[in-house]
Scaffold this active site. Sequence first.
Site, PDB file in Angstrom:
ATOM      1  N   SER A 254       5.240  10.902 -43.609  1.00  0.00           N
ATOM      2  CA  SER A 254       6.120  10.223 -42.676  1.00  0.00           C
ATOM      3  C   SER A 254       6.977  11.280 -41.975  1.00  0.00           C
ATOM      4  CB  SER A 254       7.026   9.262 -43.439  1.00  0.00           C
ATOM      5  OG  SER A 254       7.897  10.022 -44.263  1.00  0.00           O
ATOM      6  N   LYS A 255       7.792  10.812 -41.026  1.00  0.00           N
ATOM      7  CA  LYS A 255       8.694  11.747 -40.341  1.00  0.00           C
ATOM      8  C   LYS A 255       9.618  12.428 -41.355  1.00  0.00           C
ATOM      9  CE  LYS A 255       8.952  10.871 -35.535  1.00  0.00           C
ATOM     10  NZ  LYS A 255       8.902   9.536 -34.937  1.00  0.00           N
ATOM     11  N   ARG A 256      10.049  11.623 -42.334  1.00  0.00           N
ATOM     12  CA  ARG A 256      10.969  12.180 -43.327  1.00  0.00           C
ATOM     13  C   ARG A 256      10.284  13.264 -44.175  1.00  0.00           C
ATOM     14  NH1 ARG A 256      13.456   8.031 -47.032  1.00  0.00           N
ATOM     15  NH2 ARG A 256      12.605   9.289 -48.705  1.00  0.00           N
ATOM     16  N   SER A 258       7.937  15.152 -43.172  1.00  0.00           N
ATOM     17  CA  SER A 258       7.796  16.340 -42.315  1.00  0.00           C
ATOM     18  C   SER A 258       9.103  17.121 -42.304  1.00  0.00           C
ATOM     19  CB  SER A 258       7.473  15.948 -40.877  1.00  0.00           C
ATOM     20  OG  SER A 258       6.224  15.349 -40.840  1.00  0.00           O
ATOM     21  N   ALA A 259      10.223  16.399 -42.237  1.00  0.00           N
ATOM     22  CA  ALA A 259      11.516  17.074 -42.220  1.00  0.00           C
ATOM     23  C   ALA A 259      11.738  17.821 -43.545  1.00  0.00           C
ATOM     24  CB  ALA A 259      12.628  16.062 -41.985  1.00  0.00           C
TER      25      ALA A 259
END
Length: 491
Positions: A254-256, A258-259
């Site tokens: 998810s985007k999280r 990736s962060a």
Amino acid sequence: MKPARTRFAPSPTGHLHLGGARTALYAYLLAKQTGGQFLLRIEDTDVKRTVAGAEQEIIDGLRWLGLDYDEGPDIGGKFAPYRQTERRAIYQRHAKVLMDKGRAYPCFCTPEKLEKTRQEQTKRKENPRYDGTCRNLAPDEAEKRIANGETHTVRFKMDQEGTTTAHDHLRGDIVTDNKQLNDQVLIKSDGLPTYHLAAMVDDHEMQITHVIRGSEWLGSFPLHVNIIRAFGWDEPTWVHLSVFLKPSGKGKMSKRDSAEANKDGHSVFIKDMEELGFTPEGVINWAALMGWGVAEDDVMTLNQMIERFSIDSLTPSPAAINFQKLDHFNATHIRLFSTEDLAARLKPYFTREGLTVNDGTLQKIIPLIRERLTTLDDCVAFGAFFFKDAVSPAPEDLVAKGLDAKRSAEVAKKCLEILSGLSSIDHATAEPALRSYVEESGLSPNQVFGLLRVATTGQKVSPPLFESMEIVGREKSLRRLENAIEILEKI
Ligand code: GLU
């Protein structure tokens, strides 16, 4: 095997990521191994989702990875253009062919009507699907409405009886009841094709032999084979790759996630890889083995992969992204580069820190730092001091273990005296001289050499001390030692 023609067909809607890079890699390997061609096609018919600069990022990413394509939007080729928005007339023509064969029809239903039907179906707990309003319009009525300029789409006329068997190379036959399949839109009301039509037409026209793509397309796979069969074309070999899971193995990235990866010095986006110090060799090797069943730890260059690749050994099971493995492969490839090659790759990481790099010095330090590098940018932490005029050690780091500042200054002075008296500070000369001092003084090597290390390099962890001093050079090393004495005397 006959020469394969394969393609990477991304939509320019975001960053080129690991999944796309792996799809491109497998397509590339198969083409090169069989003496065929690998091509890049930009699938940009969903114009609302097109992101400015995304196409260029894909092109740059593939070049960086070394996946050179034989045909593509920027280099042309026998089947140009390779950007779907420039092929509009080709799709229109093909939609017409299907309409003439009775396998497609114009649909005049408005978005509002379609939405209403969708809501009613959802309320009735049915799967939303086209209700067939325009499927059986009399041809002359349809023609009249088109002639009147009525907005319309073109839909595929799916057989409603029987089943569809679609064969995936990794998963075998997938059988679907045709009742589950929908009359999907082939041409949108803006005249542009959907992926379903455009990709099938292009793969046929561009003589693609193997369609290697993400498993997110498995859902539309039965529709795709029906479209191809409606045209009467030969099917390519279909290979739907495994999905990538987040490092924990639970669910997709998810985007999280990736962060999180970014905080840790990693990324799933190819554009970040170079900046983070990864090498194309490391990234490719890592990506290749996520879904390709060769021995887990197999270190290969692109050319070795071309020799060994086989679509038969690809696996459909999901692969969890493991960034530690990326580190491992990156470090391993760094150890395989020639000194000259590695020097050229490290230089930009020093210069981006504002350091002026002397090429001769850079070549000399490679044997000292190579084994310590996981990523290329690690070279700065280990080797920036070679290119600085002076270093600024922290005063407390200069104080030798078990000694106070005054005593440390005395030790430093003694070292300075010894080194100044030597004809050269080559490691072969300096090391024995300093070692006999350690013995005479009753101090430990750690105390003396630790102090010297901090004085010369400005840091507690560094490449081998005596070799480093030799490369820093006599004059600079002595000056750094004098500076250390001054700092210690001020404590
Ligand atoms: N344009 C599609 C995508 O980006 C390509 C899928 C395919 O390779 O056919 O997902």
